[in-house]
Design an enzyme around this catalytic site. Structure first.
Site, short mmCIF file in Angstrom:
data_model
loop_
_atom_site.label_atom_id
_atom_site.label_comp_id
_atom_site.label_asym_id
_atom_site.label_seq_id
_atom_site.Cartn_x
_atom_site.Cartn_y
_atom_site.Cartn_z
N ARG A 1 -3.56 -10.17 4.50
CA ARG A 1 -3.84 -10.28 3.10
C ARG A 1 -2.81 -9.62 2.27
O ARG A 1 -2.73 -8.60 2.42
CB ARG A 1 -5.07 -9.66 2.95
CG ARG A 1 -5.83 -9.84 1.66
CD ARG A 1 -7.14 -8.80 1.39
NE ARG A 1 -7.63 -9.18 0.20
CZ ARG A 1 -7.29 -8.24 -0.94
NH1 ARG A 1 -6.57 -7.38 -0.86
NH2 ARG A 1 -7.93 -8.44 -2.19
N LYS B 1 0.97 -1.12 -0.14
CA LYS B 1 -0.02 -0.02 0.05
C LYS B 1 0.98 1.34 -0.20
O LYS B 1 2.09 1.31 0.19
CB LYS B 1 -0.93 0.07 1.33
CG LYS B 1 -1.98 -0.97 0.86
CD LYS B 1 -3.22 -0.86 1.83
CE LYS B 1 -4.53 -1.89 1.37
NZ LYS B 1 -5.48 -1.66 2.24
#
Length: 303
Positions: A244, A204
């Site tokens: 995840r 991210k």
């Protein structure tokens, strides 16, 4: 939880797994690398992404879900749409991973209640085209916990059982920068709320900023995997049920290290257990996720 993006515009892989055959092959590779379950998504939720028609999303994910289930995988569907969720569950998915926490589709909770699947409710304030404008918190951890508690209340009112529910603090969603770090540092507070917690930090933007070069240019997504693995280890040690990730092998190893570190005298046991099969956690089943800390293997957005 290993990520399989069946999209042409994923920030993390540039659409490499867009065809059903490529997506299935990638899913099998992630399982071989140690993923406990696979998260199949057909709509990018990266900042600024536009929505795709529901029929197109269904057409992307259903063949992949069906084939991976046929091959024995535990499958999650990454969708905010009740129609897609129901179709995926009918095809064999055991988990619905909803980045909107049910706020994007009023019918989602009914699907979850009726089917009995495990349901990941993520903290969410708005769709990808507006979420970066919604990064306003008094105390991000307190605010996220309160807003997730409201989702739990709504889920219960819809008939969803607590044992079906997993919570996700929504790293990167309405949190474009440094706001993410308190959520990770104070992860035990979310765990203490009594629900399994999924952490999706993989590749991210806030990791890209952390790893920026001397000129301030953020590290590109594929150079964020080492940092992702570090977060996987720390999240597992803090009690997360699942991480995840796009690149499974390093995070699977990281979670093993965290389990051994915590286990101390039980190191000989955790060394022989595949992540997600022993005291360090399990994947979801048809009766819902366990309440133990877990493992696994982020989402198709560069949130």
């Amino acid at each position: 939880m290993g990520v399989v993006n069946v999209t042409p515009d994923s920030f993390s892989d540039g659409g490499r797994w867009y065809t059903p055959a490529a997506a299935v092959a990638h899913g099998i590779t992630l399982l071989e690398q140690g993923a406990d379950l696979l998260d199949i998504g057909g709509e990018s939720t990266r900042p600024g992404a536009r929505r795709v028609p529901v029929d197109e999303e269904r057409a992307r994910v259903l063949p992949v879900v069906t084939e991976l289930v046929r091959r024995g995988a535990v499958v999650s569907v990454d969708t905010t749409r009740a129609q897609v969720a129901r179709a995926a569950v009918e095809a064999g998915a055991l988990v619905v991973n909803d980045v909107s926490g049910g706020l994007a589709d009023d019918a989602m909770y009914d699907v979850v209640a009726e089917t009995g699947v495990a349901y990941v409710a993520m903290h969410w304030r708005g769709h990808a085209d507006v979420m970066d404008e919604l990064d306003a918190y008094d105390d991000v951890v307190t605010d996220v916990r309160r807003e997730l508690a409201a989702r739990v209340t709504a889920l219960r009112a819809a008939g969803v059982r607590d044992e079906q529910v997993v919570l996700d603090p929504g790293l990167g969603f309405a949190k474009p920068g440094a706001t993410n770090w308190p959520l990770l540092a104070r992860l035990p507070e979310l765990v203490a709320d009594g629900f399994p917690v999924l952490v999706g930090a993989s590749r991210k933007r806030f990791l890209g900023h952390l790893l920026a070069g001397p000129d301030g240019t953020p590290a590109p997504p594929l150079r964020r995997d080492h940092a992702t693995a570090a977060i996987s280890a720390l999240a597992a040690a803090a009690g997360a049920w699942c991480v995840r990730v796009h690149e499974v092998a390093a995070s699977a190893d990281a979670v093993r290290v965290a389990a051994a570190w915590q286990g101390g005298s039980r190191t000989d046991r955790t060394d022989t257990q595949r992540p997600g099969t022993g005291e360090t956690g399990t994947g979801p089943t048809s009766t819902g996720p366990t309440r133990t800390a877990g493992t696994g293997s982020e989402r198709q957005e560069d949130a």
